[in-house]
Design a protein around this motif. Structure first.
Motif, PDB file in Angstrom:
ATOM      1  N   GLY A 549      26.886  -7.718  -9.479  1.00 27.56           N
ATOM      2  CA  GLY A 549      28.501  -8.477  -9.695  1.00 27.56           C
ATOM      3  C   GLY A 549      29.211  -8.457  -7.967  1.00 27.56           C
ATOM      4  O   GLY A 549      30.612  -8.455  -7.992  1.00 27.56           O
ATOM      5  N   GLY A 550      28.699  -7.536  -7.443  1.00 25.96           N
ATOM      6  CA  GLY A 550      28.651  -7.404  -6.096  1.00 25.96           C
ATOM      7  C   GLY A 550      28.692  -7.682  -4.808  1.00 25.96           C
ATOM      8  O   GLY A 550      29.493  -9.119  -5.044  1.00 25.96           O
ATOM      9  N   LEU A 552      28.694 -10.854  -2.055  1.00 23.51           N
ATOM     10  CA  LEU A 552      28.058 -12.231  -2.334  1.00 23.51           C
ATOM     11  C   LEU A 552      26.650 -11.800  -0.617  1.00 23.51           C
ATOM     12  O   LEU A 552      26.733 -11.111  -0.285  1.00 23.51           O
ATOM     13  N   THR A 566      21.852 -15.753 -10.139  1.00 23.98           N
ATOM     14  CA  THR A 566      22.779 -14.480 -10.819  1.00 23.98           C
ATOM     15  C   THR A 566      23.787 -15.236 -12.050  1.00 23.98           C
ATOM     16  O   THR A 566      23.376 -16.520 -12.379  1.00 23.98           O
TER      17      THR A 566
END
Lengths: 1176, 232
Positions: A549-550, A552, A566
């Motif tokens: 979730g961090g 790109l 993802t």
């Protein structure tokens, strides 16, 4: 086959006091009987003495057996770590040595040779080292002569022929070998009114005596199951007609149980080995009704193909665990039914009548039982396997202490990999088979029958007797209209994850297929992707693939950021164990099913398709061209020349590869029309430094994808990497295919065009445009979004190619971001005469540096070592300098790889020669840091063994496309790591627990639950070399694909030879003697792990080695003590004048019993028992 | 007393001289930073580009001349940029020499780019997507006046009146810029071969709102760059 009901053994309790209770019970019983006896003597003098003595000795013998069995159970208790819930105990052996009953009173093993392999112990004076022994013998041999001249002759102790005979040439005498290297007669255990007692001199308190010997009958081949008739072929042959079960194949060599043990390997000593004629006589008598052989018992039975096929069908479809005869047909052959040996004496009589050598009888038994339940537990921590116990949270990067301390966490509620038997029912519920799950009993009560895999069909139909509710219960799957199977077995998780076994218990149900897979595969062996999880999301530190979730996906410098998918949580799919479990599960289904339609399972919105015998994308390349006049495109015409020629056009071309050995063999049911579709994102070719040039952006949507389509029949199965070509493809955009007048052609997905700086007649050759005009595949410039997604799809059966919903995806290259390159690497197609002179300086392509890339090597922007998985893919131009080639492809040419160039690589993943794996530093290092081998499994010895070499079909994995015969055939299932199938051959295998968690039940649809107890398993820990040899010999090693979809030809050329099986059996026997197996999962450790051990016995390809596992896994047992207790009990007394001579016992009555008992080592439960009165 | 008067008579002129001297210096001293201010919260700006004709090269061959013309066609020049700003939202309408037009929206540091060459296609750029690209595309246009990024105290040349407006003048090599001294916003930028004039007026419409289609494109883009796969 009905067991005696006279004995009822109570649950084994975890306290030493249990033995005392048993003894006290025994004493109470015996005292009462003795009193009764005396009362009878006094009041009923008319009863004959002989009858009275007979009764006394019978009671004595049975009570003795109680004591003996009680001692055995107590030995289990004392040799275990005990966990008790609700009064139900699980006995985990403290060590491997505790897996077997203690050997005592047997002759010593000299130079590895065990004179009496079957003998466990005998009653013996001064016996020591037997935990819990209460029936201790006095110093009185049973060979002695009693006061009334009774003695036990040595031969009587071998009436069962379980001891090698002293005279092997004699056809009658069963006297055993004796002396220091032979059998010593058991000593008497004296029984007083207070129970067994050691006496040193005669005493009138003695009321009887007994002596016994215990044999490991479970280590024998059960003649009620073992052996197959002549005419049954070796290989994986097409099943002959009639074929009532619609089986694809038949033959013994795929093994899958003791029924396919080769009894002709058993030595008769005097005449070589048991003849097939005699085996036919055994099988013909035993399976008369079901096989319907010709001939008679006296004259011998004869089997033709139909009879052999009937036998085969009977065996593979048996639903009763071989505990009873097959159900007679409506018209039994000649009025006879199948038959079974209900006692050893019945078999001995048969053997005499049949002419079977007595020397063979020591390898054959009639009683074997096993709970068909798993008992696996992780026995080692990752640190014990050369790895590390601590893990890393992929979201936070924080250390997770003991994440991979498998053994330490085997009973932790949150662990994936549990001590299976100790995961308990916590709240009562009704099991799927209708039984009640009792609080405290093991949650997993039965192995999962792999035949249930047949329920997951590509067309969504269900077998007869199977309902959608069954599919949910056993798989957690629901089929949606698209054909995909949605996994959601309820909270906690609700379709977002796979529950742990503890969570399953809390949900009051049994675990499904995927939950068992997750429980069985070591956690730290899954989720392996490149990068260091400690630096999640930090590209500079090599943590890019553990993002959560961090950031790109930003390529690092000129390097690509590999294709990473993802999920909705923003976490990398490949880095999460749950998804790999789903992928493996789907691939298991597709190995098992007979079609080549990939099974799609969905977890948390992420689809996974099983690996089928189909081509997969192994490389992508860009082709850039400013065409010359006369270029023909896919619409059959010529483009407007001005527009066509004044622009630089770009294509994405694809290479596909089916990396299976039988790639050219088409399944009966398979898709034929395929396409690669760009379904999302956008691209635009443009010229570096001219970003505002007139570029034509291509945007892809799922409703109007851009695609290239082909018929698989035009490409010879893609058995080697093959680029989609002009001649055999169609494209959605007519410009997708082109051919120049000089026949230079390409076909792919047209990416559009931009203005050409080198346009004809307008750009001077001397213009300093050189390295600056390289066209970009635009996503690399990071300001165009989203990146494109490509999918490999097939047209569903009966589908309409014009209907988007009829295309099913089976490979996803999601959000493709590849590296940019400003170094001036050549992007232009070389060798086309249409090129202007500028291109000539870039026309330096090195021919086929990368043999697996058939697309334009220099322009390769995506490559993967194994096309079946996205793990470790590479998305970077490499130019034409092989010295710069630092990616997975290095292994292709056998070069020394140095790893990919994306970031400083995770030290645990330093090498990409995974398929070679010939040095310790050259292997997969999993998340738990345990180095585990790939499919060449460390035994790579020559370039010829490399499956990546063109034409190296024999070294590639086989797609079985048929129901498993053996649980060992799981070893053919792709593990979703390049060139790595489920490993069932390495001592540190992360997958071998599957050998215990799963079973192959009756062929058919698996609608019936497998039997809870089965017969015919061999206790591998006690098996003699001849027995092991019979199990191993003729196991199929080589699954060669034939045009008729069978996998090997008939004959014995591809099986384990008799001579090799002899040597292998000896190897196994030696290893087991040192360290018995605790579980079937330990079978891989029986075989050499040494890379240098590459010979006929252990050939260098994984699936050839795994033939031994396939031969043993289904026919072996480790969890049950199947014992034959040979007991002779004598009632009597010492006369008042007996003096000091213990021999002066007056025998009044005698009973000789063979007591067959099956005790479950992990529960202490007596599974079954048979009492056989020996009539001499 | 006399001494005091004399002293006073000397001090006063000296002080006056000092004041005068300081006033003269302020004409050459740069104002307090920032030299150039960001655009006001709500405003409309028009940038107008004017290019000098390229001198003929007498030694140029016909092919080189053709190539030059072609390259000019390939590199369309901006003619006008209308900037509408409303808080964090900014919209640009661009017109190029080739006739191509483009519409650029910015929301904070996120840029949306559409042009007439690729109608219906929105290019989205976020800071996370940018790294070491040498691209001059829209991704880097995050400042109000990226062409004036060089304006600094060191480049200050003095005060001038341009177009009737008191200005601060800055120079850096061949680049020169004039900022309205009162607003500190540019009114003229001169480069080697072109100049840009800036005109301002109040935003005539209400607050700008990022169109929903762009929000959707942004979300789609973020998901795409994360590699998020959405099953159909």
């Amino acid at each position: 086959m009905q067991s005696s009901s006279l004995f009822s053994y109570s649950q084994c309790h975890p306290r030493r006091g249990v033995a005392l209770v048993i003894v006290l019970a025994f004493l109470v019983l015996l005292s009462g009987l003795v009193i009764a006896f005396f009362v009878r003597v006094v009041t009923e003098r008319q009863v004959s003495n002989s009858n009275l003595s007979d009764t006394k000795s019978d009671i004595l013998a049975r009570s003795a057996l109680d004591v003996i069995v009680g001692d055995l159970k107590q030995e289990i208790v004392l040799g275990s770590d005990i966990a008790t819930v609700n009064g139900i105990s699980i006995y985990q052996p403290k060590s491997a040595a505790n897996m077997l009953p203690t050997r005592s009173g047997a002759p010593p093993i000299v130079s590895g040779s065990n004179p009496i392999p079957n003998l466990v112990r005998r009653s013996m004076v001064n016996a020591t080292g037997i935990p819990g022994l209460t029936g201790v013998a006095s110093n009185l041999s049973s060979s002695g002569t009693s006061a009334n001249n009774r003695s036990i002759k040595l031969a009587r102790w071998n009436a069962h022929y379980l001891i090698p005979r002293s005279d092997t040439s004699d056809t009658i005498d069963f006297t055993p070998i004796s002396g220091a290297s032979g059998f010593t007669p058991p000593d008497w255990v004296m029984v007083t009114a207070n129970g067994p007692a050691v006496i040193t001199s005669p005493t009138n308190s003695v009321i009887g005596r007994y002596a016994y010997a215990i044999y490991n009958e479970g280590a024998l081949l059960d003649v009620n199951v073992a052996g197959y008739p002549s005419k049954l072929p070796a290989g994986d042959m097409p099943h002959p007609s009639p074929n009532p079960l619609s089986l694809l194949e038949w033959g013994y060599a795929r093994k899958g149980g003791v029924a396919f043990a080769d009894l002709t390997q058993l030595p008769t000593i005097t005449s070589g080995t048991l003849s097939q004629t005699l085996v036919d006589r055994l099988v013909g008598w035993r399976n008369y009704a079901s096989a319907q052989p010709g001939g008679t018992f006296k004259g011998g039975y004869t089997f033709d193909d139909p009879a052999a096929a009937r036998y085969f069908d009977t065996v593979v479809s048996a639903t009763n665990g071989f505990l009873s005869v097959a159900t007679p047909s409506s018209s039994p052959s000649s009025g006879q039914t199948d038959q079974v040996f209900t006692s050893r004496q019945a078999f001995l009589k048969f053997s005499r009548d049949a002419g079977i050598s007595q020397n063979v009888l020591q390898y054959l038994g009639t009683f074997s039982r096993e709970k068909n339940a798993p008992s696996w537990s992780p026995l080692l921590n990752a640190s014990d396997l050369g790895g590390q116990n601590n893990g890393v949270n992929i979201t936070s990067g924080a250390v997770i202490t003991d994440e991979y301390a498998y053994y330490k966490k085997a009973d932790a509620a949150d662990a994936f990999n549990r001590r299976i038997a100790n995961v308990r029912v916590t709240d009562s519920f009704d099991r799927v088979d209708g039984s009640t799950a009792v609080v405290g009993e093991p949650l997993v009560k039965q192995r999962f029958d792999l035949n249930r895999l047949s329920w997951i069909r590509y067309d969504g139909t269900l077998p007869s007797g199977v309902t959608a509710a069954d599919v949910m219960n056993y798989f957690g799957l629901t089929r949606e209209s698209s054909g995909a199977w949605i996994y959601n077995h309820g909270a906690p998780g609700n379709g977002a994850r796979i529950n742990t076994l503890e969570e399953v218990a809390a949900q009051k149900r049994e675990p499904d297929f995927f939950e068992l897979l997750q429980a069985g595969i070591l956690k730290g062996s899954m989720g392996l992707v490149s990068g260091d999880p400690a630096f999640s999301g930090d590209v500079a530190k090599g943590g890019e693939f553990y993002r959560a979730g961090g950031p790109l996906r930003v390529p690092s410098g000129n390097n690509g950021s590999n294709v990473v998918r993802t999920d909705v949580d923003g976490k990398v799919v490949a880095a999460q164990e749950k998804y790999q479990v789903m992928q493996i599960g789907a691939s298991i289904i597709d190995q098992f099913d007979e079609d080549d339609y990939p099974t799609e399972v969905v977890l948390n919105g992420q689809p996974f398709t099983g690996v089928e015998n189909l081509p997969y994308i192994n490389a992508m390349a860009t082709t850039v061209l400013r065409p010359v006049l006369g270029v023909t495109t896919g619409d059959g015409g010529t483009l407007l020349q001005d527009e066509w020629q004044t622009r630089v056009h770009q294509w994405l071309t694809f290479s596909l590869w089916n990396p299976h050995r039988n790639a050219k063999v088409a399944a009966a049911k398979r898709p034929t029309i395929f396409r690669i579709a760009a379904v999302d994102g956008m691209v635009a070719p443009r010229l570096q430094n001219l970003a505002t040039a007139d570029q034509k952006i291509q945007q892809f949507t799922r409703s109007t994808p851009s695609w290239i389509r082909f018929n698989i029949g035009d490409y010879n199965g893609f058995s080697e990497p093959t680029a989609l070509n002009y001649a055999f493809s169609e494209t959605s955009n007519p410009n997708g295919r082109f051919e120049t007048p000089s026949k230079f052609s390409r076909a792919g997905i047209y990416l559009g065009s931009s203005s050409a700086v080198d346009c004809k007649e307008k750009v001077p050759l001397s213009a300093p445009l050189g390295n600056t005009i390289a066209p970009y595949f635009n996503t690399a410039k990071r300001d165009l979004s989203p990146p494109p997604t490509f999918e490999l799809q097939y047209l569903r059966e009966g589908g309409n190619a014009n209907s988007e919903s009829d295309w099913r995806t089976y490979q996803i290259i999601s959000s493709f971001v590849h590296g940019q390159d400003t170094a001036g690497d050549p992007y232009f197609e070389p060798a086309d005469p249409g090129w202007i002179q500028n291109a000539s300086t870039w026309n330096s392509s090195v021919a086929s540096q990368y043999t697996r890339l058939t697309v334009d090597q220099d322009n390769c922007i995506y490559a993967i070592l194994d096309p079946r998985s996205l793990r470790f893919n590479v998305t970077r131009w490499q130019g034409n300098n092989p010295n710069n080639l630092k990616l997975a492809l290095s292994a292709i040419n056998g070069k020394s790889p140095s790893g990919p160039t994306v970031g400083p690589w995770y030290t645990g993943v330093t090498d990409f020669a995974y398929t070679v794996n010939n040095t310790a530093g050259n292997r997969y290092t999993d998340r738990d840091f345990v180095p585990r081998v790939g499919d060449l499994a460390g035994w790579y010895t020559a370039a010829a063994d490399n499956p990546l070499t063109a034409g190296s079909l024999a070294n590639r994995n086989v797609m079985l496309n048929r129901p498993f015969r053996s649980v060992g055939e799981l070893g053919f299932v792709f593990r979703d790591t390049p060139w790595r199938t489920l490993n069932l051959i390495s001592a540190n295998s992360a997958d071998s627990a599957l050998l215990d968690l799963f079973c192959v039940g009756a062929a058919g649809n698996g609608a019936l639950p497998p039997p809870s107890v089965v017969a015919g398993k061999v206790d591998i820990n006690g098996a003699s070399i001849p027995v092991l040899k019979a199990l191993i010999a003729n196991a199929l090693r080589d699954y060669q694909p034939n045009a008729d979809q069978t996998l090997t030809t008939a004959g014995t050329a591809n099986v384990v030879s008799a001579s090799d099986s002899q040597l292998i059996a000896a190897d196994i026997a030696t290893k087991i003697r040192t360290t018995p197996l605790v579980n079937l999962a330990n079978i891989p450790g029986l075989f050499p792990q040494d890379a240098s051990k590459d010979n006929n016995m252990y050939p260098g390809v994984k699936w050839k080695r795994e033939a031994l596992v396939r031969a043993l896994a289904d026919s072996s047992s480790t969890r049950t003590w199947n014992l034959l207790i040979d007991v002779i009990a004598q009632s009597g007394r010492y006369a008042p004048n007996a003096g000091t001579d213990l021999n002066k016992f007056t025998v009044e009555g005698e009973k000789h019993y063979w007591f067959h008992v099956a005790i479950d080592r992990f529960t202490g439960e007596v599974i079954d028992q048979q009492l056989e009165l020996v009539r001499e | 007393m006399i001494k005091k008067l004399i002293a006073f008579g000397l001090v006063i002129p000296l002080m006056g001289a000092l004041v005068l001297a300081r006033a003269a210096d302020s004409e050459k001293e740069a104002p307090q930073d920032p030299q150039m201010r960001d655009l006001p919260h709500s405003i409309a700006l028009m940038k107008t580009f004017v290019y000098k004709p390229t001198p003929e090269d007498p030694n140029q061959t016909p092919k080189e001349k053709a190539a030059k013309e072609f390259l000019e066609q390939m590199s369309p020049r901006l003619l006008k940029v209308e900037v509408l700003k409303s808080g964090e939202i900014r919209k640009e309408n661009r017109r190029y020499s080739t006739g191509k037009t483009a519409e650029v929206w910015r929301s904070g540091r996120v840029t949306f780019f559409e042009d007439s060459t690729n109608p219906g296609i929105v290019m989205v750029s976020t800071p996370e997507m940018r790294q070491d690209s040498d691209d001059t595309g829209p991704a880097k246009e995050v400042a109000d006046f990226e062409e004036l990024g060089w304006v600094s105290r060191e480049a200050f040349q003095g005060r001038e009146t341009r177009q009737g407006v008191p200005c601060l003048m800055y120079k850096n090599g061949s680049l020169a810029a004039w900022l309205d001294a009162s607003t500190r916003l540019p009114i003229l930028f001169v480069a080697g071969d072109h100049h840009i004039t800036y005109s301002y007026k109040p935003l005539s419409q209400g607050p700008l709102v990022l169109p929903d289609r762009l929000v959707k494109e942004l979300n789609r883009s973020i998901r795409g760059w994360r590699g998020e796969y959405i099953r159909h």
